[in-house]
Design an enzyme around this catalytic site. Structure first.
Site, PDB file in Angstrom:
ATOM      1  N   CYS A  85       0.839  -1.197   0.000  1.00 51.44           N
ATOM      2  CA  CYS A  85       0.000   0.000   0.000  1.00 51.44           C
ATOM      3  C   CYS A  85       0.873   1.246   0.000  1.00 51.44           C
ATOM      4  O   CYS A  85       1.799   1.380   0.808  1.00 51.44           O
ATOM      5  CB  CYS A  85      -0.906  -0.011   1.242  1.00 51.44           C
ATOM      6  SG  CYS A  85      -1.940   1.462   1.395  1.00 51.44           S
ATOM      7  N   CYS A  88       0.376   3.174   3.577  1.00 49.88           N
ATOM      8  CA  CYS A  88       0.874   2.707   4.879  1.00 49.88           C
ATOM      9  C   CYS A  88       1.926   1.611   4.785  1.00 49.88           C
ATOM     10  O   CYS A  88       2.381   1.112   5.810  1.00 49.88           O
ATOM     11  CB  CYS A  88      -0.277   2.236   5.751  1.00 49.88           C
ATOM     12  SG  CYS A  88      -1.032   0.686   5.181  1.00 49.88           S
ATOM     13  N   CYS A 133      -7.342  -1.182   1.723  1.00 55.35           N
ATOM     14  CA  CYS A 133      -6.220  -1.633   2.525  1.00 55.35           C
ATOM     15  C   CYS A 133      -6.718  -1.948   3.930  1.00 55.35           C
ATOM     16  O   CYS A 133      -7.436  -1.149   4.538  1.00 55.35           O
ATOM     17  CB  CYS A 133      -5.140  -0.549   2.576  1.00 55.35           C
ATOM     18  SG  CYS A 133      -3.802  -0.924   3.725  1.00 55.35           S
ATOM     19  N   CYS A 136      -4.975   0.880   6.554  1.00 55.63           N
ATOM     20  CA  CYS A 136      -5.282   2.320   6.517  1.00 55.63           C
ATOM     21  C   CYS A 136      -6.612   2.648   5.853  1.00 55.63           C
ATOM     22  O   CYS A 136      -7.030   3.804   5.860  1.00 55.63           O
ATOM     23  CB  CYS A 136      -4.146   3.099   5.849  1.00 55.63           C
ATOM     24  SG  CYS A 136      -4.032   2.883   4.055  1.00 55.63           S
ATOM     25  N   CYS A 156      -8.557  -6.008  -9.430  1.00 52.61           N
ATOM     26  CA  CYS A 156      -8.160  -4.970 -10.382  1.00 52.61           C
ATOM     27  C   CYS A 156      -7.758  -3.733  -9.574  1.00 52.61           C
ATOM     28  O   CYS A 156      -8.610  -3.004  -9.067  1.00 52.61           O
ATOM     29  CB  CYS A 156      -9.340  -4.684 -11.307  1.00 52.61           C
ATOM     30  SG  CYS A 156      -8.945  -3.610 -12.679  1.00 52.61           S
TER      31      CYS A 156
END
Length: 191
Positions: A85, A88, A133, A136, A156
């Site tokens: 991510c 984070c 995510c 976060c 995707c």
């Protein structure tokens, strides 16, 4: 007067019944708070997110935007490693599950364990499964049921919402061999 009261009470009972059925069919149960805002391990104020992210990352991760197809270098990434991510640094996907879907966005058939959460997305006049995510809450993309075996799923993802760590391997026990993630205190701020 009694007839008007009965009609009013009849409508009130029908409305209450309809509300109850709506809750049952939407998966809500008694005591469920609808539209509750989830709390994530990492959280920042809007101003802090704007400082931490590029404008494109902010648009996608924090405002559920979408990058243009075929615009991300990660769509063409072929090296072995881990996608994490951009908000984070949580590891999200292994390169071992990446495939070329032809859509113009990086696609995967499976996320890493406890990396993402699914949320119902009803924007654009359709119902889709949004992928966020786990740490976060950043918007990553959507998952569809038209992917390859073994899962049949296509995650995707927006490339701008991720970073890539080349050479990071996944040992058999499932732990990641990646650089340490920045430490965050209980208030969600980096320590």
């Amino acid at each position: 007067m009694k007839k008007q009261r009965r009609v009013f009470l009849g409508f009130a009972v029908l409305a209450a019944g309809a509300a109850t059925l709506r809750g049952v069919f939407s998966g809500a149960s008694a005591g469920t708070v609808q539209n509750a805002v989830p709390v994530y391990e990492i959280s920042h104020s809007d101003a802090e997110w704007r400082k931490l992210l590029t404008p494109k990352q902010y648009s996608v991760l924090r405002q559920a935007g979408t990058e243009y197809p075929f615009s991300s270098p990660l769509d063409h990434e072929k090296r072995s490693g881990v996608f994490s991510c951009a908000g984070c640094a949580l590891p999200l996907f292994s390169s071992q599950t990446k495939f070329d879907s032809g859509t113009g966005w990086p696609s995967f058939w499976k996320p890493l364990d406890n990396a993402v959460v699914k949320s119902r997305d009803v924007t654009l006049g359709m119902v889709r499964d949004e992928i966020l995510c786990h740490r976060c809450g950043g918007h990553l993309g959507h998952v569809f049921e038209d992917g390859p075996k073994p899962t049949g799923l296509r995650y995707c993802m927006n490339g701008v919402a991720m970073n890539f760590g080349a050479g990071a391997e996944l040992p058999k026990q499932g732990k990641l061999d990646v650089p340490p993630v920045p430490l965050y205190g209980s208030n969600g701020k980096m320590t």
